[in-house]
Design a protein around this motif. Structure first.
Motif, PDB file in Angstrom:
ATOM      1  N   ASP A   5       0.826  -1.200   0.000  1.00  0.00           N
ATOM      2  CA  ASP A   5       0.000   0.000   0.000  1.00  0.00           C
ATOM      3  C   ASP A   5       0.862   1.252   0.000  1.00  0.00           C
ATOM      4  OD1 ASP A   5      -2.418  -1.449   0.146  1.00  0.00           O
ATOM      5  OD2 ASP A   5      -2.148  -1.688   2.304  1.00  0.00           O
ATOM      6  N   VAL A   6       0.406   2.257  -0.740  1.00  0.00           N
ATOM      7  CA  VAL A   6       1.091   3.541  -0.820  1.00  0.00           C
ATOM      8  C   VAL A   6       0.047   4.638  -0.653  1.00  0.00           C
ATOM      9  CG1 VAL A   6       2.446   5.075  -2.299  1.00  0.00           C
ATOM     10  CG2 VAL A   6       2.801   2.599  -2.423  1.00  0.00           C
TER      11      VAL A   6
ATOM     12  N   ALA B 299       0.709  11.475  -9.027  1.00  0.00           N
ATOM     13  CA  ALA B 299       0.223  10.245  -8.411  1.00  0.00           C
ATOM     14  C   ALA B 299       0.140   9.126  -9.439  1.00  0.00           C
ATOM     15  CB  ALA B 299      -1.135  10.474  -7.757  1.00  0.00           C
ATOM     16  N   LEU B 300      -0.347   9.430 -10.625  1.00  0.00           N
ATOM     17  CA  LEU B 300      -0.408   8.427 -11.687  1.00  0.00           C
ATOM     18  C   LEU B 300       0.987   7.986 -12.115  1.00  0.00           C
ATOM     19  CD1 LEU B 300      -3.287   9.812 -13.916  1.00  0.00           C
ATOM     20  CD2 LEU B 300      -3.304   7.733 -12.540  1.00  0.00           C
ATOM     21  N   GLN B 301       1.887   8.948 -12.247  1.00  0.00           N
ATOM     22  CA  GLN B 301       3.257   8.616 -12.639  1.00  0.00           C
ATOM     23  C   GLN B 301       3.926   7.750 -11.572  1.00  0.00           C
ATOM     24  OE1 GLN B 301       4.448  12.700 -13.220  1.00  0.00           O
ATOM     25  NE2 GLN B 301       4.345  12.509 -15.449  1.00  0.00           N
ATOM     26  N   THR B 302       3.701   8.078 -10.314  1.00  0.00           N
ATOM     27  CA  THR B 302       4.275   7.296  -9.224  1.00  0.00           C
ATOM     28  C   THR B 302       3.687   5.893  -9.183  1.00  0.00           C
ATOM     29  OG1 THR B 302       4.676   9.287  -7.931  1.00  0.00           O
ATOM     30  CG2 THR B 302       4.616   7.209  -6.724  1.00  0.00           C
ATOM     31  N   ALA B 303       2.370   5.783  -9.341  1.00  0.00           N
ATOM     32  CA  ALA B 303       1.719   4.469  -9.312  1.00  0.00           C
ATOM     33  C   ALA B 303       2.284   3.555 -10.395  1.00  0.00           C
ATOM     34  CB  ALA B 303       0.211   4.632  -9.477  1.00  0.00           C
ATOM     35  N   VAL B 304       2.437   4.070 -11.591  1.00  0.00           N
ATOM     36  CA  VAL B 304       2.997   3.264 -12.684  1.00  0.00           C
ATOM     37  C   VAL B 304       4.453   2.933 -12.389  1.00  0.00           C
ATOM     38  CG1 VAL B 304       3.611   3.262 -15.128  1.00  0.00           C
ATOM     39  CG2 VAL B 304       1.388   4.123 -14.410  1.00  0.00           C
ATOM     40  N   GLY B 305       5.206   3.916 -11.912  1.00  0.00           N
ATOM     41  CA  GLY B 305       6.623   3.702 -11.617  1.00  0.00           C
ATOM     42  C   GLY B 305       6.859   2.684 -10.516  1.00  0.00           C
TER      43      GLY B 305
ATOM     44  N   GLY C  27       5.042   0.008 -10.002  1.00  0.00           N
ATOM     45  CA  GLY C  27       4.790  -1.323 -10.542  1.00  0.00           C
ATOM     46  C   GLY C  27       3.419  -1.875 -10.203  1.00  0.00           C
ATOM     47  N   PRO C  28       3.125  -3.054 -10.720  1.00  0.00           N
ATOM     48  CA  PRO C  28       1.771  -3.618 -10.628  1.00  0.00           C
ATOM     49  C   PRO C  28       1.340  -4.047  -9.229  1.00  0.00           C
ATOM     50  CG  PRO C  28       3.272  -5.205 -11.614  1.00  0.00           C
ATOM     51  CD  PRO C  28       4.036  -3.913 -11.489  1.00  0.00           C
ATOM     52  N   ASN C  29       2.273  -4.224  -8.297  1.00  0.00           N
ATOM     53  CA  ASN C  29       1.900  -4.640  -6.941  1.00  0.00           C
ATOM     54  C   ASN C  29       1.536  -3.473  -6.033  1.00  0.00           C
ATOM     55  OD1 ASN C  29       2.122  -7.406  -7.319  1.00  0.00           O
ATOM     56  ND2 ASN C  29       4.315  -7.380  -6.960  1.00  0.00           N
ATOM     57  N   ALA C  30       1.747  -2.254  -6.484  1.00  0.00           N
ATOM     58  CA  ALA C  30       1.440  -1.076  -5.665  1.00  0.00           C
ATOM     59  C   ALA C  30      -0.062  -0.805  -5.677  1.00  0.00           C
ATOM     60  CB  ALA C  30       2.200   0.131  -6.180  1.00  0.00           C
ATOM     61  N   ARG C  31      -0.627  -0.687  -4.494  1.00  0.00           N
ATOM     62  CA  ARG C  31      -2.015  -0.270  -4.333  1.00  0.00           C
ATOM     63  C   ARG C  31      -1.967   1.165  -3.840  1.00  0.00           C
ATOM     64  NH1 ARG C  31      -3.106  -5.700  -1.207  1.00  0.00           N
ATOM     65  NH2 ARG C  31      -1.985  -4.448   0.309  1.00  0.00           N
ATOM     66  N   VAL C  32      -2.260   2.088  -4.714  1.00  0.00           N
ATOM     67  CA  VAL C  32      -2.053   3.509  -4.434  1.00  0.00           C
ATOM     68  C   VAL C  32      -3.364   4.195  -4.078  1.00  0.00           C
ATOM     69  CG1 VAL C  32      -1.240   5.689  -5.405  1.00  0.00           C
ATOM     70  CG2 VAL C  32      -0.050   3.564  -5.957  1.00  0.00           C
ATOM     71  N   LEU C  33      -3.349   4.926  -2.969  1.00  0.00           N
ATOM     72  CA  LEU C  33      -4.456   5.786  -2.575  1.00  0.00           C
ATOM     73  C   LEU C  33      -3.920   7.209  -2.603  1.00  0.00           C
ATOM     74  CD1 LEU C  33      -7.268   6.402  -1.416  1.00  0.00           C
ATOM     75  CD2 LEU C  33      -6.271   6.065   0.868  1.00  0.00           C
ATOM     76  N   ALA C  34      -4.476   8.042  -3.472  1.00  0.00           N
ATOM     77  CA  ALA C  34      -4.049   9.430  -3.593  1.00  0.00           C
ATOM     78  C   ALA C  34      -5.208  10.336  -3.211  1.00  0.00           C
ATOM     79  CB  ALA C  34      -3.590   9.718  -5.020  1.00  0.00           C
TER      80      ALA C  34
ATOM     81  N   GLU D  86      -9.001  18.923  -1.268  1.00  0.00           N
ATOM     82  CA  GLU D  86     -10.292  19.129  -1.915  1.00  0.00           C
ATOM     83  C   GLU D  86     -11.155  17.871  -1.873  1.00  0.00           C
ATOM     84  OE1 GLU D  86     -11.567  22.014  -3.186  1.00  0.00           O
ATOM     85  OE2 GLU D  86      -9.799  22.974  -2.354  1.00  0.00           O
ATOM     86  N   ASP D  87     -10.525  16.691  -1.738  1.00  0.00           N
ATOM     87  CA  ASP D  87     -11.252  15.432  -1.718  1.00  0.00           C
ATOM     88  C   ASP D  87     -11.859  15.128  -0.346  1.00  0.00           C
ATOM     89  OD1 ASP D  87     -10.491  15.014  -4.332  1.00  0.00           O
ATOM     90  OD2 ASP D  87      -8.718  13.859  -3.770  1.00  0.00           O
TER      91      ASP D  87
END
Length: 77
Positions: free
Chosen positions: A41-42, A53-59, A61-68, A72-73
């Motif tokens: 998890d990240v 956030a998208l660039q980091t998630a791809v960088g 790799g596929p095992n990263a579960r990213v919550l950004a 404002e959210d």
């Protein structure tokens, strides 16, 4: 600013999948980065438009579960 507080994307370049592991290896060693082999998890706090956030998630790799999330959210309760 209130209608469009963040700049609009005009392009998005994505890194190769998993490239951040390679970049971190000289600093931490391969043994400490073994968690990349399993789902992990990240949290990216303050993601703004989400571009980095998208660039980091791809960088990461596929095992990263990213919550950004961004301020404002979040709802005030």
């Amino acid at each position: 600013y209130e209608q469009a507080p963040y700049p609009r994307w005009t392009s998005l370049s994505l890194p190769a999948s998993g490239v951040l592991r390679q970049a971190l290896t000289p600093f931490y060693g391969a043994d400490k980065l073994g968690f990349f082999d399993e789902p992990f998890d990240v949290l990216i706090a303050g993601c703004g438009t989400g571009r980095q956030a998208l660039q980091t998630a791809v960088g990461l790799g596929p095992n990263a579960r990213v919550l950004a999330v961004d301020v404002e959210d979040l709802a005030v309760m």
